[in-house]
Design a protein around this motif. Structure first.
Motif, PDB file in Angstrom:
ATOM      1  N   ILE A   1       0.844  -1.204   0.000  1.00 38.02           N
ATOM      2  CA  ILE A   1       0.000   0.000   0.000  1.00 38.02           C
ATOM      3  C   ILE A   1       0.876   1.250   0.000  1.00 38.02           C
ATOM      4  CG2 ILE A   1      -1.605   1.360   1.398  1.00 38.02           C
ATOM      5  CD1 ILE A   1      -2.859  -1.295   2.304  1.00 38.02           C
ATOM      6  N   ALA A   2       1.918   1.236   0.840  1.00 38.87           N
ATOM      7  CA  ALA A   2       2.809   2.393   0.925  1.00 38.87           C
ATOM      8  C   ALA A   2       3.528   2.632  -0.395  1.00 38.87           C
ATOM      9  CB  ALA A   2       3.823   2.185   2.055  1.00 38.87           C
ATOM     10  N   TRP A   3       4.030   1.543  -1.022  1.00 34.19           N
ATOM     11  CA  TRP A   3       4.771   1.689  -2.276  1.00 34.19           C
ATOM     12  C   TRP A   3       3.864   2.140  -3.415  1.00 34.19           C
ATOM     13  CZ3 TRP A   3       7.069  -2.882  -5.560  1.00 34.19           C
ATOM     14  CH2 TRP A   3       7.827  -2.337  -6.617  1.00 34.19           C
ATOM     15  N   ILE A   4       2.766   1.429  -3.594  1.00 34.30           N
ATOM     16  CA  ILE A   4       1.868   1.746  -4.705  1.00 34.30           C
ATOM     17  C   ILE A   4       1.256   3.128  -4.506  1.00 34.30           C
ATOM     18  CG2 ILE A   4      -0.265   1.062  -5.871  1.00 34.30           C
ATOM     19  CD1 ILE A   4       0.479  -1.847  -5.104  1.00 34.30           C
ATOM     20  N   GLY A   5       0.904   3.443  -3.255  1.00 28.96           N
ATOM     21  CA  GLY A   5       0.318   4.754  -2.994  1.00 28.96           C
ATOM     22  C   GLY A   5       1.273   5.887  -3.337  1.00 28.96           C
ATOM     23  N   SER A   6       2.537   5.784  -2.884  1.00 29.22           N
ATOM     24  CA  SER A   6       3.502   6.847  -3.192  1.00 29.22           C
ATOM     25  C   SER A   6       3.809   6.885  -4.684  1.00 29.22           C
ATOM     26  CB  SER A   6       4.787   6.633  -2.395  1.00 29.22           C
ATOM     27  OG  SER A   6       5.421   5.421  -2.737  1.00 29.22           O
ATOM     28  N   SER A   7       3.862   5.712  -5.325  1.00 27.33           N
ATOM     29  CA  SER A   7       4.138   5.661  -6.758  1.00 27.33           C
ATOM     30  C   SER A   7       3.038   6.347  -7.555  1.00 27.33           C
ATOM     31  CB  SER A   7       4.283   4.204  -7.201  1.00 27.33           C
ATOM     32  OG  SER A   7       4.424   4.117  -8.607  1.00 27.33           O
ATOM     33  N   PHE A   8       1.784   5.999  -7.265  1.00 25.90           N
ATOM     34  CA  PHE A   8       0.668   6.609  -7.986  1.00 25.90           C
ATOM     35  C   PHE A   8       0.583   8.109  -7.705  1.00 25.90           C
ATOM     36  CE2 PHE A   8      -2.317   2.751  -8.816  1.00 25.90           C
ATOM     37  CZ  PHE A   8      -1.349   2.200  -9.621  1.00 25.90           C
ATOM     38  N   TYR A   9       0.890   8.491  -6.469  1.00 22.56           N
ATOM     39  CA  TYR A   9       0.834   9.904  -6.126  1.00 22.56           C
ATOM     40  C   TYR A   9       1.842  10.702  -6.948  1.00 22.56           C
ATOM     41  CZ  TYR A   9       1.638  14.258  -3.661  1.00 22.56           C
ATOM     42  OH  TYR A   9       1.809  15.594  -3.369  1.00 22.56           O
ATOM     43  N   PHE A  10       3.088  10.238  -7.002  1.00 24.81           N
ATOM     44  CA  PHE A  10       4.116  10.999  -7.710  1.00 24.81           C
ATOM     45  C   PHE A  10       3.904  10.982  -9.227  1.00 24.81           C
ATOM     46  CE2 PHE A  10       6.500  10.807  -3.713  1.00 24.81           C
ATOM     47  CZ  PHE A  10       6.942  12.114  -3.654  1.00 24.81           C
ATOM     48  N   ILE A  11       3.348   9.903  -9.743  1.00 25.55           N
ATOM     49  CA  ILE A  11       3.030   9.882 -11.174  1.00 25.55           C
ATOM     50  C   ILE A  11       1.978  10.943 -11.484  1.00 25.55           C
ATOM     51  CG2 ILE A  11       1.926   8.538 -13.000  1.00 25.55           C
ATOM     52  CD1 ILE A  11       3.240   6.046 -11.718  1.00 25.55           C
ATOM     53  N   ALA A  12       0.904  10.965 -10.685  1.00 28.24           N
ATOM     54  CA  ALA A  12      -0.152  11.959 -10.891  1.00 28.24           C
ATOM     55  C   ALA A  12       0.380  13.376 -10.680  1.00 28.24           C
ATOM     56  CB  ALA A  12      -1.318  11.683  -9.942  1.00 28.24           C
ATOM     57  N   LEU A  13       1.241  13.542  -9.658  1.00 23.62           N
ATOM     58  CA  LEU A  13       1.816  14.860  -9.385  1.00 23.62           C
ATOM     59  C   LEU A  13       2.661  15.339 -10.554  1.00 23.62           C
ATOM     60  CD1 LEU A  13       2.508  17.203  -7.437  1.00 23.62           C
ATOM     61  CD2 LEU A  13       4.390  15.785  -6.578  1.00 23.62           C
ATOM     62  N   ASP A  14       3.539  14.482 -11.043  1.00 21.87           N
ATOM     63  CA  ASP A  14       4.451  14.861 -12.123  1.00 21.87           C
ATOM     64  C   ASP A  14       3.696  15.203 -13.402  1.00 21.87           C
ATOM     65  OD1 ASP A  14       7.301  15.027 -13.074  1.00 21.87           O
ATOM     66  OD2 ASP A  14       6.526  13.549 -14.493  1.00 21.87           O
ATOM     67  N   LEU A  15       2.664  14.396 -13.709  1.00 22.70           N
ATOM     68  CA  LEU A  15       1.906  14.637 -14.941  1.00 22.70           C
ATOM     69  C   LEU A  15       1.038  15.892 -14.842  1.00 22.70           C
ATOM     70  CD1 LEU A  15       0.783  10.982 -15.760  1.00 22.70           C
ATOM     71  CD2 LEU A  15       2.488  12.330 -16.983  1.00 22.70           C
ATOM     72  N   GLY A  16       0.629  16.243 -13.633  1.00 23.08           N
ATOM     73  CA  GLY A  16      -0.292  17.364 -13.479  1.00 23.08           C
ATOM     74  C   GLY A  16       0.344  18.682 -13.097  1.00 23.08           C
ATOM     75  N   LEU A  17       1.673  18.751 -13.080  1.00 27.77           N
ATOM     76  CA  LEU A  17       2.345  19.989 -12.688  1.00 27.77           C
ATOM     77  C   LEU A  17       2.013  21.144 -13.630  1.00 27.77           C
ATOM     78  CD1 LEU A  17       5.918  18.703 -11.793  1.00 27.77           C
ATOM     79  CD2 LEU A  17       4.249  19.659 -10.185  1.00 27.77           C
ATOM     80  N   ASN A  18       1.872  22.327 -13.056  1.00 33.39           N
ATOM     81  CA  ASN A  18       1.733  23.549 -13.838  1.00 33.39           C
ATOM     82  C   ASN A  18       3.136  24.035 -14.203  1.00 33.39           C
ATOM     83  OD1 ASN A  18       1.089  25.994 -14.994  1.00 33.39           O
ATOM     84  ND2 ASN A  18       0.737  27.018 -13.023  1.00 33.39           N
ATOM     85  N   ARG A  19       3.470  23.941 -15.475  1.00 37.18           N
ATOM     86  CA  ARG A  19       4.833  24.270 -15.901  1.00 37.18           C
ATOM     87  C   ARG A  19       4.954  25.695 -16.464  1.00 37.18           C
ATOM     88  NH1 ARG A  19       4.710  18.661 -16.185  1.00 37.18           N
ATOM     89  NH2 ARG A  19       6.634  17.716 -15.380  1.00 37.18           N
ATOM     90  N   ASN A  20       3.875  26.436 -16.466  1.00 31.13           N
ATOM     91  CA  ASN A  20       3.919  27.828 -16.932  1.00 31.13           C
ATOM     92  C   ASN A  20       4.191  28.764 -15.758  1.00 31.13           C
ATOM     93  OD1 ASN A  20       3.257  27.120 -19.632  1.00 31.13           O
ATOM     94  ND2 ASN A  20       1.097  26.964 -19.042  1.00 31.13           N
ATOM     95  N   ILE A  21       5.386  28.613 -15.188  1.00 33.02           N
ATOM     96  CA  ILE A  21       5.753  29.434 -14.034  1.00 33.02           C
ATOM     97  C   ILE A  21       7.151  30.003 -14.266  1.00 33.02           C
ATOM     98  CG2 ILE A  21       4.327  28.124 -12.404  1.00 33.02           C
ATOM     99  CD1 ILE A  21       6.894  26.694 -11.504  1.00 33.02           C
ATOM    100  N   PRO A  22       7.426  31.176 -13.704  1.00 40.74           N
ATOM    101  CA  PRO A  22       8.772  31.751 -13.831  1.00 40.74           C
ATOM    102  C   PRO A  22       9.735  31.086 -12.858  1.00 40.74           C
ATOM    103  CG  PRO A  22       7.386  33.190 -12.518  1.00 40.74           C
ATOM    104  CD  PRO A  22       6.501  32.067 -13.004  1.00 40.74           C
ATOM    105  N   GLY A  23      11.016  31.266 -13.092  1.00 40.67           N
ATOM    106  CA  GLY A  23      12.016  30.757 -12.173  1.00 40.67           C
ATOM    107  C   GLY A  23      12.613  29.436 -12.619  1.00 40.67           C
ATOM    108  N   PRO A  24      13.508  28.898 -11.811  1.00 39.87           N
ATOM    109  CA  PRO A  24      14.245  27.694 -12.201  1.00 39.87           C
ATOM    110  C   PRO A  24      13.439  26.400 -12.064  1.00 39.87           C
ATOM    111  CG  PRO A  24      14.914  28.380 -10.014  1.00 39.87           C
ATOM    112  CD  PRO A  24      13.976  29.440 -10.525  1.00 39.87           C
ATOM    113  N   ALA A  25      12.335  26.445 -11.311  1.00 41.58           N
ATOM    114  CA  ALA A  25      11.561  25.223 -11.108  1.00 41.58           C
ATOM    115  C   ALA A  25      10.905  24.786 -12.416  1.00 41.58           C
ATOM    116  CB  ALA A  25      10.503  25.432 -10.037  1.00 41.58           C
ATOM    117  N   ASP A  26      10.836  23.461 -12.622  1.00 34.96           N
ATOM    118  CA  ASP A  26      10.238  22.908 -13.843  1.00 34.96           C
ATOM    119  C   ASP A  26       8.719  22.920 -13.779  1.00 34.96           C
ATOM    120  OD1 ASP A  26      10.416  21.395 -16.398  1.00 34.96           O
ATOM    121  OD2 ASP A  26       9.472  19.811 -15.196  1.00 34.96           O
ATOM    122  N   GLY A  27       8.158  22.978 -12.593  1.00 35.96           N
ATOM    123  CA  GLY A  27       6.707  23.003 -12.448  1.00 35.96           C
ATOM    124  C   GLY A  27       6.321  23.069 -10.989  1.00 35.96           C
ATOM    125  N   GLU A  28       5.050  23.404 -10.747  1.00 36.80           N
ATOM    126  CA  GLU A  28       4.571  23.482  -9.379  1.00 36.80           C
ATOM    127  C   GLU A  28       3.130  23.010  -9.302  1.00 36.80           C
ATOM    128  OE1 GLU A  28       4.613  27.519  -8.051  1.00 36.80           O
ATOM    129  OE2 GLU A  28       2.836  28.069  -9.212  1.00 36.80           O
TER     130      GLU A  28
END
Length: 408
Positions: free
Chosen positions: A23-50
């Motif tokens: 549960i811990a592994w799959i939960g963190s895996s699914f969370y980070f996949i969804a987070l990475d795909l849903g990042l807002n990348r139209n932001i200023p600065g060095p960050a790739d997305g937020e």
């Protein structure tokens, strides 16, 4: 209290740990996949997305850096032990259930007559060599063509699924397809993803520009893990559902499950990436699942003769015991209306757990399960529907313990 009971509780404890860590592994895996795909990348600065998120009464502001911020943080959390402990607990459960209980769960003498040590050796080698073969394929030129690589890997999965059913019991075959896949997933984390990330971190701390190839390699393995997760869960659950593992088409059922993993994850990956809803994946998933259901009941549409179970020497000892006739009479009168090739109890399509107790040989094969389910505990029959009494349960216990002497 004997070795069989202690082993049963050990299996329960390890299975509990396995579910928790999964549960811990799959939960963190699914969370980070969804987070990475849903990042807002139209932001200023060095960050790739937020991303701004709300949970548990608080607000979270999350930023992603493709390389690293200008100053490396002192505390960096690594998500790896969830994966490691899922595999460690799964391997322990495989040993306790399928290796220690090889004659009951791993070996089926109607499939292949194996000694326990032979079956265990095949099990261990197949999981090890499976990872090695997969790793070599990913490191070959095929790694530059992810789509072709996935197609070749799927063809290999089909072949492996069929191969396992030619060696092990149906239950063990599907379990090993899942175990091999899970081994690949954890090895991807331990051998590829984490080491590559550590190289990047070391370069950043030393002021060097990281080689982008490490991120590309890790991304390929992470993508594979993303699409393999759901099939692994299905295959781990399959040992509780004989319509999946006891079908003669179990190898094809296992193969089709991997296609469902792709269609389901494609829908969610696209949705999280704000690419819309791919509703056709629902139809594709339903069609594949319908095919699986049809394959599972296909053997029921034929009047095949009952195949007598083949007994190993240890199983033959149960049938040869002087009290076996009494035990068989109890099982036939109390259990075989449900646990048979042709089930007579209304509402039950196939023998629960794939356990059939309609011949002397099959009773001997499932001696340990009879002992635990109906002798030691009152799990069977459910709600004691067939009215088995305490004297009969005692007879089942005495028979098993007389043969085993308290050993496994």
């Amino acid at each position: 209290m004997d070795a069989t009971i202690l082993l049963h509780w050990a299996e329960f404890a390890v299975r509990w740990l396995h579910v928790i860590t999964a549960i811990a592994w799959i939960g963190s895996s699914f969370y980070f996949i969804a987070l990475d795909l849903g990042l807002n990348r139209n932001i200023p600065g060095p960050a790739d997305g937020e991303e701004w998120q709300v949970h548990g009464g608080g607000f979270y502001h999350i930023q992603k850096y493709m390389v690293a911020p200008s100053q490396m943080p002192e505390h960096l959390t690594w998500f790896k032990w969830e994966s490691y402990w899922t595999w460690i607990s799964g391997a322990a459960l495989l040993i306790l259930l399928y290796w220690v209980g090889a004659e009951l769960y791993l070996i089926d003498w109607t499939v292949m007559e194996l000694a326990p040590w032979q079956a265990i050796l095949i099990s261990a080698l197949s999981l090890t060599l499976g990872w090695v073969a997969y790793d070599l394929l990913c490191k070959s030129r095929l790694g530059e063509n992810p789509t072709l690589l996935m197609l070749i890997l799927f063809a290999i999965i089909v072949a492996i699924s069929w191969g396992y059913t030619q060696v092990f019991s149906g239950r063990a075959a599907l379990l090993h397809v899942g175990a091999l896949t899970a081994t690949i997933m954890t090895a991807n984390v331990a051998m590829i993803i984490i080491p590559n990330q550590k190289i990047v971190v070391a370069d950043l701390k030393a002021g060097r520009t990281p080689d982008p190839k490490y991120g590309k390699i890790a991304k390929l393995r992470s993508t594979h893990n993303n699409y393999l997760t759901l099939p692994v869960i299905f295959l781990m659950l399959s040992n509780h559902y004989p319509l999946a593992f006891a079908s003669e088409w179990n190898w094809l059922i296992a193969s089709l499950v991997f296609l469902m993993g792709v269609t389901i994850r494609h829908f969610f990956n696209t949705m999280h990436a704000r690419g819309g809803y791919r509703w056709w994946t629902w139809g594709a998933t339903a069609t594949i699942f319908a095919a699986i259901v049809w394959l599972s009941v296909l053997p029921l549409m034929r009047d095949d003769p009952v195949e007598e179970a083949a007994l190993s020497p240890a199983q033959a000892a149960f049938a040869a015991h002087p009290d076996f006739t009494e035990v068989a009479d109890i099982v036939y009168s109390r259990c075989s209306m449900c646990h048979a090739q042709e089930v007579f109890w209304p509402g039950i399509a196939v023998a629960p757990g794939g356990v059939m107790l309609d011949t002397d040989a099959r009773i001997a094969v499932h001696a340990r399960e009879i002992y635990l389910q109906a002798g030691v505990s009152h799990a069977m029959p459910p709600n004691n529907l067939s009215m088995i009494d305490d004297a009969e349960r005692r007879a089942l216990r005495d028979w098993y313990r007389s043969v085993t002497g308290g050993a496994l």
